[in-house]
Motif scaffolding. Structure first.
Motif, PDB file in Angstrom:
ATOM      1  N   GLY A  72       0.834  -1.195   0.000  1.00 13.57           N
ATOM      2  CA  GLY A  72       0.000   0.000   0.000  1.00 13.57           C
ATOM      3  C   GLY A  72       0.865   1.239   0.000  1.00 13.57           C
ATOM      4  N   LEU A  73       1.147   1.758  -1.181  1.00 12.89           N
ATOM      5  CA  LEU A  73       2.123   2.849  -1.306  1.00 12.89           C
ATOM      6  C   LEU A  73       1.580   4.195  -0.846  1.00 12.89           C
ATOM      7  CD1 LEU A  73       4.037   2.386  -4.704  1.00 12.89           C
ATOM      8  CD2 LEU A  73       4.992   2.412  -2.409  1.00 12.89           C
ATOM      9  N   PHE A  74       0.313   4.468  -1.132  1.00 14.35           N
ATOM     10  CA  PHE A  74      -0.195   5.823  -0.965  1.00 14.35           C
ATOM     11  C   PHE A  74      -1.205   5.885   0.172  1.00 14.35           C
ATOM     12  CE2 PHE A  74       0.958   5.234  -5.443  1.00 14.35           C
ATOM     13  CZ  PHE A  74       2.019   6.124  -5.500  1.00 14.35           C
ATOM     14  N   ARG A  75      -1.013   6.886   1.032  1.00 16.97           N
ATOM     15  CA  ARG A  75      -1.793   6.992   2.256  1.00 16.97           C
ATOM     16  C   ARG A  75      -2.162   8.453   2.501  1.00 16.97           C
ATOM     17  NH1 ARG A  75       0.883   2.309   5.996  1.00 16.97           N
ATOM     18  NH2 ARG A  75       1.319   0.892   4.284  1.00 16.97           N
ATOM     19  N   PRO A  76      -3.139   8.694   3.363  1.00 20.69           N
ATOM     20  CA  PRO A  76      -3.529  10.081   3.640  1.00 20.69           C
ATOM     21  C   PRO A  76      -2.531  10.833   4.500  1.00 20.69           C
ATOM     22  CG  PRO A  76      -4.853   8.558   4.926  1.00 20.69           C
ATOM     23  CD  PRO A  76      -4.053   7.728   3.979  1.00 20.69           C
ATOM     24  N   SER A  77      -1.365  10.266   4.695  1.00 19.40           N
ATOM     25  CA  SER A  77      -0.268  10.944   5.385  1.00 19.40           C
ATOM     26  C   SER A  77       1.018  10.617   4.633  1.00 19.40           C
ATOM     27  CB  SER A  77      -0.164  10.483   6.847  1.00 19.40           C
ATOM     28  OG  SER A  77       0.037   9.088   6.918  1.00 19.40           O
ATOM     29  N   ALA A  78       2.053  11.400   4.882  1.00 27.23           N
ATOM     30  CA  ALA A  78       3.329  11.151   4.213  1.00 27.23           C
ATOM     31  C   ALA A  78       3.853   9.770   4.582  1.00 27.23           C
ATOM     32  CB  ALA A  78       4.337  12.222   4.610  1.00 27.23           C
ATOM     33  N   TYR A  79       4.510   9.111   3.620  1.00 25.91           N
ATOM     34  CA  TYR A  79       4.979   7.745   3.810  1.00 25.91           C
ATOM     35  C   TYR A  79       6.377   7.646   3.224  1.00 25.91           C
ATOM     36  CZ  TYR A  79       4.447   2.646   4.172  1.00 25.91           C
ATOM     37  OH  TYR A  79       4.574   1.314   4.507  1.00 25.91           O
ATOM     38  N   ASP A  80       7.342   7.150   4.019  1.00 27.34           N
ATOM     39  CA  ASP A  80       8.745   7.088   3.608  1.00 27.34           C
ATOM     40  C   ASP A  80       9.229   5.658   3.547  1.00 27.34           C
ATOM     41  OD1 ASP A  80       9.198   9.877   3.352  1.00 27.34           O
ATOM     42  OD2 ASP A  80       9.373  10.064   5.526  1.00 27.34           O
ATOM     43  N   LEU A  81       9.772   5.285   2.385  1.00 28.36           N
ATOM     44  CA  LEU A  81      10.355   3.970   2.173  1.00 28.36           C
ATOM     45  C   LEU A  81      11.837   4.117   1.874  1.00 28.36           C
ATOM     46  CD1 LEU A  81       7.245   3.669   1.348  1.00 28.36           C
ATOM     47  CD2 LEU A  81       7.986   1.716   0.004  1.00 28.36           C
ATOM     48  N   VAL A  82      12.603   3.119   2.283  1.00 26.36           N
ATOM     49  CA  VAL A  82      14.016   3.033   1.931  1.00 26.36           C
ATOM     50  C   VAL A  82      14.250   1.661   1.317  1.00 26.36           C
ATOM     51  CG1 VAL A  82      16.380   2.913   2.796  1.00 26.36           C
ATOM     52  CG2 VAL A  82      14.835   4.672   3.662  1.00 26.36           C
ATOM     53  N   LEU A  83      14.903   1.636   0.161  1.00 24.74           N
ATOM     54  CA  LEU A  83      15.276   0.377  -0.484  1.00 24.74           C
ATOM     55  C   LEU A  83      16.788   0.313  -0.576  1.00 24.74           C
ATOM     56  CD1 LEU A  83      14.702  -2.237  -2.049  1.00 24.74           C
ATOM     57  CD2 LEU A  83      14.524  -0.847  -4.134  1.00 24.74           C
ATOM     58  N   VAL A  84      17.389  -0.636   0.134  1.00 23.65           N
ATOM     59  CA  VAL A  84      18.819  -0.909   0.011  1.00 23.65           C
ATOM     60  C   VAL A  84      18.946  -1.977  -1.062  1.00 23.65           C
ATOM     61  CG1 VAL A  84      20.947  -1.562   1.203  1.00 23.65           C
ATOM     62  CG2 VAL A  84      19.103  -0.411   2.465  1.00 23.65           C
ATOM     63  N   GLY A  85      19.169  -1.530  -2.289  1.00 26.83           N
ATOM     64  CA  GLY A  85      19.158  -2.487  -3.384  1.00 26.83           C
ATOM     65  C   GLY A  85      19.501  -1.840  -4.700  1.00 26.83           C
ATOM     66  N   GLY A  86      18.993  -2.433  -5.781  1.00 28.17           N
ATOM     67  CA  GLY A  86      19.342  -1.998  -7.125  1.00 28.17           C
ATOM     68  C   GLY A  86      18.245  -1.176  -7.773  1.00 28.17           C
ATOM     69  N   VAL A  87      18.622  -0.490  -8.848  1.00 25.36           N
ATOM     70  CA  VAL A  87      17.689   0.333  -9.602  1.00 25.36           C
ATOM     71  C   VAL A  87      16.573  -0.512 -10.193  1.00 25.36           C
ATOM     72  CG1 VAL A  87      17.469   1.774 -11.676  1.00 25.36           C
ATOM     73  CG2 VAL A  87      19.348   2.166 -10.087  1.00 25.36           C
ATOM     74  N   TRP A  88      16.871  -1.737 -10.604  1.00 24.23           N
ATOM     75  CA  TRP A  88      15.870  -2.580 -11.262  1.00 24.23           C
ATOM     76  C   TRP A  88      14.640  -2.744 -10.382  1.00 24.23           C
ATOM     77  CZ3 TRP A  88      13.328  -7.212 -10.404  1.00 24.23           C
ATOM     78  CH2 TRP A  88      12.694  -7.794 -11.510  1.00 24.23           C
TER      79      TRP A  88
END
Length: 256
Positions: free
Chosen positions: A72-88
């Motif tokens: 669930g990417l989008f929410r009625p509040s700000a949401y921060d993700l971090v991906l330690v990985g590759g561009v793909w």
């Protein structure tokens, strides 16, 4: 038996205007709507009802039981993700978010890696835009136009100039851990980890309170596997690209 009588309120006097009586509105409920008959189900009928719970979002792959994994990417509040990985992997998420109608804004110094994906997304519509470092302005996210901001800024990403906003999700891509990795990981609502070195796995385990099995598994993950984790829950997800995605992005890879 004696009865006590009470005086009644005096009526309006002749020649005076009678005050209007306004209907009382309950706060938060508005005007009373039409009355209809109630719908009644027996206990036996309840088993025929089913409601989708937790399946709204972006399909990012399948879990270890080969069941769809939805974020669930989008929410009625700000949401921060971090991906330690590759561009793909980040591009797969961005493409699928764009397919749901979201706008994608990429802040990166590697425009050559994001250009082909931006041109292919949206069927010719400019749903993916690429911005130079520090040149990303307010995006005007709303419930009808959510925005995914991808920050591909290396191992030491500067603090974002964008203000946190509802329906605006930020995905920070780290190719590997840098000096300020603990701060970035601690500030995230959700962290995705692909294959990392044993030393990086130890650091991630301490910051995110991972168990020994997860710390041991992180250096052995395949190019298409990601551990998505919070401090409460964690899930391994295998990203499976469709034919159209493979034509644009190629096969899964951890290193770009």
């Amino acid at each position: 038996m004696a009865y006590q009588t009470y005086p009644t309120a005096p009526g309006p006097q002749p020649g005076t205007e009678q005050p209007r009586v306004r209907p009382r509105i309950l706060p938060g409920f508005g005007l009373r709507g039409p009355r209809r008959e109630k719908h009644v189900l027996t206990v036996e009928d309840l088993g025929a009802l089913s409601f989708p719970v937790g399946d709204d979002g972006v399909l990012i792959g399948e879990d270890v039981q080969q069941q769809p994994a939805v974020l669930g990417l989008f929410r009625p509040s700000a949401y921060d993700l971090v991906l330690v990985g590759g561009v793909w992997t980040a591009q797969v998420i961005a493409l699928r978010a764009a397919a749901t109608g979201a706008r994608i804004a990429v802040e990166t110094a590697r425009a050559n890696l994001w250009g082909p994906m931006a041109q292919a997304a949206g069927g010719g519509q400019p749903c993916v835009t690429i911005h130079q470092v520090g040149r990303l302005g307010p995006q005007g996210a709303s419930v009808n136009s959510p925005v995914l901001v991808v920050r591909d800024l290396g191992v030491r990403p500067p603090r974002s100039r964008l203000s946190a906003a509802p329906w605006q999700t930020t995905l920070t891509l780290l190719p590997y851990l840098g000096p300020n990795a603990a701060r970035v990981l601690n500030a995230a609502d959700l962290v995705g980890v692909q294959r990392v070195s044993p030393q990086e796995a130890e650091l991630i385990g301490r910051v995110l309170s991972l168990g020994p099995q997860d710390v041991t598994a992180l250096p052995t993950l395949g190019d298409d596997m990601t551990l998505w984790t919070t401090r409460m829950r964690r899930q391994y997800v295998r990203a499976i690209a469709g034919q159209a995605e493979q034509q644009v992005l190629g096969g899964p890879r951890r290193i770009d």
